[in-house]
Scaffold this motif. Sequence first.
Motif, short mmCIF file in Angstrom:
data_model
loop_
_atom_site.label_atom_id
_atom_site.label_comp_id
_atom_site.label_asym_id
_atom_site.label_seq_id
_atom_site.Cartn_x
_atom_site.Cartn_y
_atom_site.Cartn_z
N GLY A 47 1.04 13.07 25.68
CA GLY A 47 -0.02 12.56 24.96
C GLY A 47 -1.44 13.33 25.28
N ALA A 48 -1.72 13.77 26.33
CA ALA A 48 -2.94 14.60 26.55
C ALA A 48 -2.71 15.91 26.83
N LEU A 49 -1.41 16.52 26.77
CA LEU A 49 -1.01 17.83 27.34
C LEU A 49 -1.08 18.82 25.56
N GLY A 50 -0.22 18.38 24.86
CA GLY A 50 -0.08 19.10 23.67
C GLY A 50 0.60 20.30 23.76
N ALA A 51 0.25 21.24 22.61
CA ALA A 51 1.05 22.51 22.56
C ALA A 51 2.55 22.45 22.75
N GLU A 52 3.37 21.31 22.17
CA GLU A 52 4.56 21.07 22.23
C GLU A 52 5.19 20.23 21.01
N GLY A 53 6.05 20.73 20.40
CA GLY A 53 6.48 20.00 19.43
C GLY A 53 6.81 18.54 19.16
N GLY A 54 7.07 17.85 20.44
CA GLY A 54 7.41 16.44 20.63
C GLY A 54 5.83 15.82 20.48
N SER A 55 4.82 16.45 20.53
CA SER A 55 3.53 15.95 20.39
C SER A 55 3.34 15.37 18.98
N ALA A 56 4.11 15.56 17.87
CA ALA A 56 4.16 15.07 16.60
C ALA A 56 4.59 13.63 16.73
N ARG A 57 5.28 13.38 17.66
CA ARG A 57 5.67 12.01 17.76
C ARG A 57 4.90 11.19 18.61
#
Length: 486
Positions: A47-57
């Motif tokens: 949730g606070a890291l990002g730069a990851e496809g799962g961030s969309a969810r």
Amino acid sequence: MKYHIFLVYFLTVTVQLFGQNEVDIYRYSNTINEGSARFEAMAGSFGALGAEGGSARINPAGFGRYSNSTLGFSMSVLSTSNNASFQGVDTKEGRGVFRVPSMQAVFVSDISSNRNGFLFWQVGVGYNRVANYFNEYHYEGQQYESLLDGFASQAQGVDPVDLNYLFPFSSSMAYETYCMDYDGNYYQPRLTAGDMYHDRTISTKGGINEYYFSLSANYLNKLYVGANIGFETLKYTENTHHNERLLDYTGVSLRSFDYDYNFTTKGNGANVKIGAIYLPTENMRFGLAMHSPTSFSLLDKADADMRAVHDTGVKTVPESLQPSLEYKYTLVTPARIIGSYAIVFNNKGCINIDAELLDYRWGKLKSTTDENYVSYDFKAENNAADMRFRTVINLRIGGEMVIRNKLFIRGGYGFFPIGDKNQLVNSAKFDQLYSGGLGLKWNQLTLEFAVKYLQQLKHYEAFSGSAASIKANTTTYVLGLLFKLP
């Protein structure tokens, strides 16, 4: 008009048999996200890291952390192992399946030349698996209570000629297969005073997939904002086979019976997510995201059959009386609020914590607007949800350690409290998830591997007086590839 009144009554008295009740709200709201191998290895905590496809969810602002266009996908093998205990008899059941849980494409544009503070903006499209329903449970054992007791009790006060209209999925089939008798006043199951030997298998398939379109931006490497629209497809299939045989059949013709019930839900839904990530310092990050309810338009289909073995032969339900039903309706899942905190240890690693507020009582069932189906207000079912469900806070913790910018070691833990009060009495108070994995970076390519282990304890009650305890364990092996575009 009489036909419409009957259908409304029919939906009311049979709703527990074929769905469209508070159980559906909980099932389709209680999701444990799947995604890339990196996402899975860190228990979905981004949730606070990002730069990851799962961030969309989780938090769409995470796409704002991308400074290079990226393509990625993953493949997984899911294995279930379920241990059931019923009346002192332990049984074990397991299954496996291969699938593709995620794909992503993020396209980054450098807009720093505009000199307005925004450095990059991103467009993301992709797919993530939101929920998985692939499983199988089996239990068997000996007890006095029978499924026929409930069918006979349900039929009391109803003339036999009306059974198929009012209870086609239950009492009618028991009557047609001579599993229960009617003496002009009361229905009695054709059983002795001895125990029955029960054997039940429940097989489920399907899941929820989310296809998303995302927009995000990077402001001075301090504030990242994003939003996406998610389009979800839902399919849930449940096939139940129930067998009972008499251990003592003195004075009765019945020897055994089989009851089969098949139920399928299909539909589509949509939601909106917004989020932000703020960096007060380079090593500290805060994230906040809000998910709108997902509004599903669903179609349920159900059918059932029954077969009984007597000393005189086999009795079946006439084809004209074999029940089938379909009904369309709307289901709205609860909104979600996710707060996140992350610490980044320069280029050595990171730790992220997500806390997700989810109130299952916010979920609702609504009548369809399709004129081909009779409207129904679902007031009783929504009131039942208010009484049965509760607010929970789901926690996800994930970490990553970097070794020489080439090798990544990852781990995670998920804690998911049970939101169904009925389950709290006899099962675990929460589900737990353990995960770990590796990543290997080679120029523009990253190869990733993860293992996720989900541990659940479930209380399953086929009918009043019949309960089984099921330890459900699911292991997922994920292999993923990530390509950074020049």
